[in-house]
Write a protein that holds these residues in place. Structure first.
Motif, PDB file in Angstrom:
ATOM      1  N   GLU A   5       0.850  -1.165  -0.046  1.00 40.01           N
ATOM      2  CA  GLU A   5       0.056  -0.115   0.126  1.00 40.01           C
ATOM      3  C   GLU A   5       0.844   1.093   0.071  1.00 40.01           C
ATOM      4  OE1 GLU A   5      -3.782  -1.684   2.375  1.00 40.01           O
ATOM      5  OE2 GLU A   5      -2.244  -0.736   3.524  1.00 40.01           O
ATOM      6  N   ARG A   6       1.872   1.262   0.717  1.00 39.62           N
ATOM      7  CA  ARG A   6       2.966   2.429   0.710  1.00 39.62           C
ATOM      8  C   ARG A   6       3.489   2.787  -0.529  1.00 39.62           C
ATOM      9  NH1 ARG A   6       6.792   0.523   5.230  1.00 39.62           N
ATOM     10  NH2 ARG A   6       8.175   2.356   4.480  1.00 39.62           N
ATOM     11  N   LEU A   7       3.956   1.481  -1.253  1.00 39.75           N
ATOM     12  CA  LEU A   7       4.642   1.627  -2.627  1.00 39.75           C
ATOM     13  C   LEU A   7       3.520   2.108  -3.547  1.00 39.75           C
ATOM     14  CD1 LEU A   7       6.697  -1.696  -2.585  1.00 39.75           C
ATOM     15  CD2 LEU A   7       7.661   0.811  -2.639  1.00 39.75           C
ATOM     16  N   ALA A   8       2.350   1.656  -3.368  1.00 43.18           N
ATOM     17  CA  ALA A   8       1.040   2.019  -4.580  1.00 43.18           C
ATOM     18  C   ALA A   8       0.979   3.395  -4.240  1.00 43.18           C
ATOM     19  CB  ALA A   8       0.071   1.136  -4.309  1.00 43.18           C
ATOM     20  N   ALA A  10       2.935   5.722  -2.951  1.00 44.96           N
ATOM     21  CA  ALA A  10       3.981   6.494  -3.513  1.00 44.96           C
ATOM     22  C   ALA A  10       4.339   6.594  -5.112  1.00 44.96           C
ATOM     23  CB  ALA A  10       5.263   6.147  -3.078  1.00 44.96           C
ATOM     24  N   MET A  11       3.671   5.430  -5.618  1.00 43.40           N
ATOM     25  CA  MET A  11       4.047   5.424  -7.158  1.00 43.40           C
ATOM     26  C   MET A  11       2.745   6.364  -7.899  1.00 43.40           C
ATOM     27  SD  MET A  11       6.057   3.166  -8.738  1.00 43.40           S
ATOM     28  CE  MET A  11       5.257   2.698 -10.072  1.00 43.40           C
ATOM     29  N   ALA A  12       1.860   6.853  -7.070  1.00 42.23           N
ATOM     30  CA  ALA A  12       0.888   7.731  -7.590  1.00 42.23           C
ATOM     31  C   ALA A  12       1.299   9.057  -7.726  1.00 42.23           C
ATOM     32  CB  ALA A  12      -0.324   7.745  -6.970  1.00 42.23           C
ATOM     33  N   ARG A  13       2.374   9.703  -7.113  1.00 46.16           N
ATOM     34  CA  ARG A  13       2.921  10.764  -7.083  1.00 46.16           C
ATOM     35  C   ARG A  13       3.581  11.262  -8.195  1.00 46.16           C
ATOM     36  NH1 ARG A  13       5.809   9.690  -1.253  1.00 46.16           N
ATOM     37  NH2 ARG A  13       3.978   9.651  -0.056  1.00 46.16           N
ATOM     38  N   ILE A  14       3.486  12.734  -8.404  1.00 43.68           N
ATOM     39  CA  ILE A  14       4.443  13.054  -9.631  1.00 43.68           C
ATOM     40  C   ILE A  14       5.884  12.962  -9.382  1.00 43.68           C
ATOM     41  CG2 ILE A  14       4.571  15.016 -10.749  1.00 43.68           C
ATOM     42  CD1 ILE A  14       1.718  16.002 -10.181  1.00 43.68           C
ATOM     43  N   PRO A  15       6.529  12.551 -10.438  1.00 50.27           N
ATOM     44  CA  PRO A  15       8.023  12.351 -10.097  1.00 50.27           C
ATOM     45  C   PRO A  15       8.639  13.660  -9.664  1.00 50.27           C
ATOM     46  CG  PRO A  15       7.417  11.434 -12.108  1.00 50.27           C
ATOM     47  CD  PRO A  15       6.230  12.067 -11.859  1.00 50.27           C
ATOM     48  N   THR A 113      18.770  -2.566 -27.483  1.00 48.60           N
ATOM     49  CA  THR A 113      18.788  -3.972 -27.808  1.00 48.60           C
ATOM     50  C   THR A 113      17.338  -4.091 -28.501  1.00 48.60           C
ATOM     51  OG1 THR A 113      18.434  -4.644 -25.808  1.00 48.60           O
ATOM     52  CG2 THR A 113      20.577  -5.049 -26.548  1.00 48.60           C
ATOM     53  N   GLY A 114      16.359  -3.187 -28.574  1.00 50.86           N
ATOM     54  CA  GLY A 114      15.158  -3.181 -29.288  1.00 50.86           C
ATOM     55  C   GLY A 114      13.966  -3.710 -28.356  1.00 50.86           C
ATOM     56  N   PHE A 115      14.220  -3.684 -27.182  1.00 49.05           N
ATOM     57  CA  PHE A 115      13.036  -3.874 -26.126  1.00 49.05           C
ATOM     58  C   PHE A 115      12.302  -2.681 -25.577  1.00 49.05           C
ATOM     59  CE2 PHE A 115      15.586  -7.816 -26.533  1.00 49.05           C
ATOM     60  CZ  PHE A 115      14.742  -8.681 -26.626  1.00 49.05           C
ATOM     61  N   GLU A 116      11.181  -2.741 -25.534  1.00 46.95           N
ATOM     62  CA  GLU A 116      10.335  -1.710 -24.649  1.00 46.95           C
ATOM     63  C   GLU A 116       9.832  -2.430 -23.309  1.00 46.95           C
ATOM     64  OE1 GLU A 116       8.031   1.959 -25.635  1.00 46.95           O
ATOM     65  OE2 GLU A 116       6.558   0.225 -25.684  1.00 46.95           O
ATOM     66  N   VAL A 117      10.546  -2.067 -22.190  1.00 42.18           N
ATOM     67  CA  VAL A 117      10.479  -2.979 -21.020  1.00 42.18           C
ATOM     68  C   VAL A 117       9.733  -2.237 -20.079  1.00 42.18           C
ATOM     69  CG1 VAL A 117      11.792  -4.053 -19.147  1.00 42.18           C
ATOM     70  CG2 VAL A 117      12.717  -3.878 -21.259  1.00 42.18           C
ATOM     71  N   THR A 118       8.522  -2.993 -19.596  1.00 41.20           N
ATOM     72  CA  THR A 118       7.629  -2.338 -18.537  1.00 41.20           C
ATOM     73  C   THR A 118       8.039  -3.158 -17.250  1.00 41.20           C
ATOM     74  OG1 THR A 118       5.883  -2.077 -20.285  1.00 41.20           O
ATOM     75  CG2 THR A 118       5.212  -2.259 -17.720  1.00 41.20           C
ATOM     76  N   PRO A 119       8.493  -2.243 -16.176  1.00 41.18           N
ATOM     77  CA  PRO A 119       8.601  -2.819 -15.069  1.00 41.18           C
ATOM     78  C   PRO A 119       7.282  -3.107 -14.120  1.00 41.18           C
ATOM     79  CG  PRO A 119       9.969  -0.824 -15.362  1.00 41.18           C
ATOM     80  CD  PRO A 119       8.862  -1.010 -16.361  1.00 41.18           C
ATOM     81  N   VAL A 120       7.309  -4.187 -13.489  1.00 44.31           N
ATOM     82  CA  VAL A 120       6.100  -4.353 -12.808  1.00 44.31           C
ATOM     83  C   VAL A 120       6.679  -4.677 -11.312  1.00 44.31           C
ATOM     84  CG1 VAL A 120       4.479  -6.413 -12.324  1.00 44.31           C
ATOM     85  CG2 VAL A 120       5.068  -5.738 -14.764  1.00 44.31           C
ATOM     86  N   LEU A 121       5.993  -3.757 -10.450  1.00 43.75           N
ATOM     87  CA  LEU A 121       6.639  -3.478  -9.009  1.00 43.75           C
ATOM     88  C   LEU A 121       5.557  -4.439  -8.444  1.00 43.75           C
ATOM     89  CD1 LEU A 121       8.337  -2.031  -7.218  1.00 43.75           C
ATOM     90  CD2 LEU A 121       6.513  -0.371  -6.963  1.00 43.75           C
ATOM     91  N   GLY A 122       6.202  -5.327  -7.313  1.00 42.95           N
ATOM     92  CA  GLY A 122       5.600  -6.449  -6.660  1.00 42.95           C
ATOM     93  C   GLY A 122       6.439  -6.587  -5.154  1.00 42.95           C
ATOM     94  N   VAL A 123       5.653  -6.966  -4.206  1.00 42.21           N
ATOM     95  CA  VAL A 123       6.113  -7.354  -3.051  1.00 42.21           C
ATOM     96  C   VAL A 123       6.095  -8.840  -2.675  1.00 42.21           C
ATOM     97  CG1 VAL A 123       5.692  -6.611  -0.395  1.00 42.21           C
ATOM     98  CG2 VAL A 123       5.266  -5.080  -2.150  1.00 42.21           C
ATOM     99  N   SER A 190      13.141   5.585  -8.187  1.00 39.92           N
ATOM    100  CA  SER A 190      13.507   6.527  -7.220  1.00 39.92           C
ATOM    101  C   SER A 190      12.689   8.051  -7.487  1.00 39.92           C
ATOM    102  CB  SER A 190      15.012   6.611  -7.188  1.00 39.92           C
ATOM    103  OG  SER A 190      15.502   7.998  -6.545  1.00 39.92           O
ATOM    104  N   ARG A 191      12.678   8.527  -8.522  1.00 40.73           N
ATOM    105  CA  ARG A 191      12.202   9.688  -8.947  1.00 40.73           C
ATOM    106  C   ARG A 191      10.749   9.368  -8.889  1.00 40.73           C
ATOM    107  NH1 ARG A 191      15.840  11.350 -14.369  1.00 40.73           N
ATOM    108  NH2 ARG A 191      17.796  11.609 -13.193  1.00 40.73           N
ATOM    109  N   ARG A 192      10.147   8.402  -9.044  1.00 34.58           N
ATOM    110  CA  ARG A 192       8.663   8.006  -8.903  1.00 34.58           C
ATOM    111  C   ARG A 192       8.248   7.952  -7.414  1.00 34.58           C
ATOM    112  NH1 ARG A 192       4.417   9.305 -11.765  1.00 34.58           N
ATOM    113  NH2 ARG A 192       5.453   8.362 -13.784  1.00 34.58           N
ATOM    114  N   LEU A 193       9.075   7.282  -6.962  1.00 31.44           N
ATOM    115  CA  LEU A 193       8.553   6.830  -5.394  1.00 31.44           C
ATOM    116  C   LEU A 193       8.629   8.041  -4.490  1.00 31.44           C
ATOM    117  CD1 LEU A 193      10.017   3.261  -5.124  1.00 31.44           C
ATOM    118  CD2 LEU A 193       7.670   3.836  -5.305  1.00 31.44           C
TER     119      LEU A 193
END
Length: 197
Positions: A5-8, A10-15, A113-123, A190-193
């Motif tokens: 919940e704390r991470l979620a 924080a993720m909603a904040r403006i970087p 290398t040609g990938f568009e990577v989406t990080p999935v944050l998980g606990v 870091s900038r997002r959280l």
């Protein structure tokens, strides 16, 4: 409030600063459409949370020997990029998808290398027994989340690459060098959280 919940929240904040979108300084403008990929960013649920990372084996075609999050390209059978990240984490480090509380998607990053990577944050629970895939993962380890999120440890460096100068971030922790796309995704987190672990 739980760690997830704390991470979620924080993720909603403006970087606090501009986010890194990719290896833009060396990507040709005519680069082909990138391949969709996802990585799991596994945060251990401790009093002082950690971040689980892998070191890739030396014989892999892409990013051999580098430190990375578990992950890879999306497969046609994946219902979404969360499924991609969870499947890859299970394949690479034996992490059951049922052990992951998914917080959400972080900011995409395009690699040279040609990938568009989406990080999935998980606990994930602390002290899980994980089983690295010998074919892909040389070893895995946990770093303190507060350490890697601290901007004081984000060093912008440059190196020659195919006749150009490539600029990228690196994070040094003990004898480990986290750099390139993995470091960039950590810098974005870091900038997002804006959050002290």
């Amino acid at each position: 409030m739980t760690l997830a919940e704390r991470l979620a929240q924080a993720m909603a904040r403006i970087p606090v600063a501009d986010l890194l979108t990719g290896d833009g300084d060396i990507l040709p403008e005519t680069a082909a459409t990138p391949t969709a990929a996802a990585v799991l960013v596994p945060v251990t649920d401790r009093t002082e949370p950690g971040l689980v990372l892998t070191q890739r084996t030396e014989h892999l075609r892409n990013h051999a020997g580098q430190i990375a999050f578990p992950g890879g390209r999306a497969d046609p059978g994946d219902v979404d990029l969360v499924a991609t990240a969870l499947r890859e984490a299970e394949e690479e480090i034996g992490l059951s998808p049922h052990a992951v509380t998914v917080v959400g998607l972080a900011d995409r990053y395009r690699t040279v290398t040609g990938f568009e990577v989406t990080p999935v944050l998980g606990v994930i629970p602390p002290d899980l027994t994980l089983y690295p895939s010998e074919a892909e993962v040389a070893n895995l380890f946990e770093v303190p989340l507060a350490y890697v999120l601290d901007p004081a440890h984000h060093r912008r460096v440059s190196a020659p690459w195919r006749g150009q100068t490539r600029h990228f971030y690196e994070i040094l922790w003990n004898d480990r060098r986290i750099w390139g796309a993995t470091a960039a995704m950590i810098v974005n987190l870091s900038r997002r959280l804006q959050w002290a672990a």
